[in-house]
Design a protein around this motif. Sequence first.
Motif, PDB file in Angstrom:
ATOM      1  N   THR A 163       0.675  -1.151   0.076  1.00  0.00           N
ATOM      2  CA  THR A 163       0.083  -0.047   0.109  1.00  0.00           C
ATOM      3  C   THR A 163       0.920   1.118  -0.126  1.00  0.00           C
ATOM      4  OG1 THR A 163      -0.084   0.202   2.373  1.00  0.00           O
ATOM      5  CG2 THR A 163      -1.768  -1.245   1.350  1.00  0.00           C
ATOM      6  N   CYS A 207      -3.532   7.637  -3.586  1.00  0.00           N
ATOM      7  CA  CYS A 207      -3.479   6.831  -2.307  1.00  0.00           C
ATOM      8  C   CYS A 207      -3.872   5.486  -3.034  1.00  0.00           C
ATOM      9  CB  CYS A 207      -4.897   7.049  -1.232  1.00  0.00           C
ATOM     10  SG  CYS A 207      -4.912   6.260  -0.120  1.00  0.00           S
ATOM     11  N   ASN A 255      -3.938   3.150   4.065  1.00  0.00           N
ATOM     12  CA  ASN A 255      -4.973   4.067   5.050  1.00  0.00           C
ATOM     13  C   ASN A 255      -5.048   5.403   4.584  1.00  0.00           C
ATOM     14  OD1 ASN A 255      -3.309   1.803   6.567  1.00  0.00           O
ATOM     15  ND2 ASN A 255      -5.269   1.944   7.746  1.00  0.00           N
ATOM     16  N   PRO A 256      -6.337   5.868   4.216  1.00  0.00           N
ATOM     17  CA  PRO A 256      -6.439   7.334   3.826  1.00  0.00           C
ATOM     18  C   PRO A 256      -5.749   8.612   4.628  1.00  0.00           C
ATOM     19  CG  PRO A 256      -8.664   6.245   3.508  1.00  0.00           C
ATOM     20  CD  PRO A 256      -7.736   5.212   4.372  1.00  0.00           C
ATOM     21  N   TYR A 299      -5.260  12.017   6.783  1.00  0.00           N
ATOM     22  CA  TYR A 299      -6.276  12.984   6.907  1.00  0.00           C
ATOM     23  C   TYR A 299      -5.599  14.405   6.807  1.00  0.00           C
ATOM     24  CZ  TYR A 299      -8.090   9.467  10.147  1.00  0.00           C
ATOM     25  OH  TYR A 299      -8.478   8.107  10.607  1.00  0.00           O
ATOM     26  N   GLU A 328     -10.584  12.739   4.536  1.00  0.00           N
ATOM     27  CA  GLU A 328      -9.880  11.621   4.203  1.00  0.00           C
ATOM     28  C   GLU A 328      -9.346  11.647   2.710  1.00  0.00           C
ATOM     29  OE1 GLU A 328     -11.553   7.971   5.496  1.00  0.00           O
ATOM     30  OE2 GLU A 328     -11.773   8.715   7.421  1.00  0.00           O
ATOM     31  N   THR A 338      -8.755   9.798  -0.339  1.00  0.00           N
ATOM     32  CA  THR A 338      -9.080   8.420  -0.848  1.00  0.00           C
ATOM     33  C   THR A 338      -8.727   8.170  -2.284  1.00  0.00           C
ATOM     34  OG1 THR A 338     -11.294   9.085  -1.044  1.00  0.00           O
ATOM     35  CG2 THR A 338     -10.615   8.248   1.278  1.00  0.00           C
ATOM     36  N   GLU A 377      -9.423   3.993  14.117  1.00  0.00           N
ATOM     37  CA  GLU A 377      -9.656   5.481  13.618  1.00  0.00           C
ATOM     38  C   GLU A 377      -9.918   6.468  14.491  1.00  0.00           C
ATOM     39  OE1 GLU A 377     -11.002   5.360   9.652  1.00  0.00           O
ATOM     40  OE2 GLU A 377      -9.639   4.023   9.088  1.00  0.00           O
TER      41      GLU A 377
END
Length: 215
Positions: free
Chosen positions: A86, A103, A107-108, A110, A119, A121, A168
């Motif tokens: 990822t 992305c 994990n998106p 912030y 987020e 994404t 989260e």
Amino acid sequence: TWHPARMVSGDYYDFIVHDNRVIDIVVADISGKGMSAALMMAGLQSALRSHSMIGENDLAPGRVSRLVDRLNQHLCLNSAPDKFATMFICSYDIHTSLMTYTCAGHNPPYLYRDDTRRELTVGGCPIGMFTEWEYEEETIAIEPKDLLVIYTDGITEAQNTHQEEFGEERLGAEIENSRELACEEIQDRILAAVRDFSHGAEQFDDQTVVVGRAM
């Protein structure tokens, strides 16, 4: 900041500066653990730094997504079928205050602005899975005091002795409570919150956090 769970790590972060104008910020997480993940991470770092220099003076739309496309091809052709990574990568232009990101299954991150949290994404699946995947990118105008928090799943999936995950929600609350502090202090508070939550339970995943604030 980066805390490995073992002697070697599959997490990776990097900062690549182009012509004193553009900085690429990268956070990646290699599948698996141990030496194989660390070796794959080293290969990904080498490929990223090599490919990021291709057309580095080209600031036209599509540069970031094309870079991720090339990295995806690299992993697909040079890694085992069950290996992937990822990745979040963003390219920030200090002259225009524009940030373009992709992305890839990560994990998106912030992005905090005033009282809102967004987020990030846009992108696609993890790299190294599908050779024909075409990644997307998004460009955002960054404003003064915007706060960017990038992390790996070793943060949110950290467990306590009851096998509960940090999650989260706790991460978001910790950032909210410290978002006016310096970036280093925000990082320290996130990691301290994870340690306090874990209560000494052994952790099996690396933990990486990158925090940045626009001036």
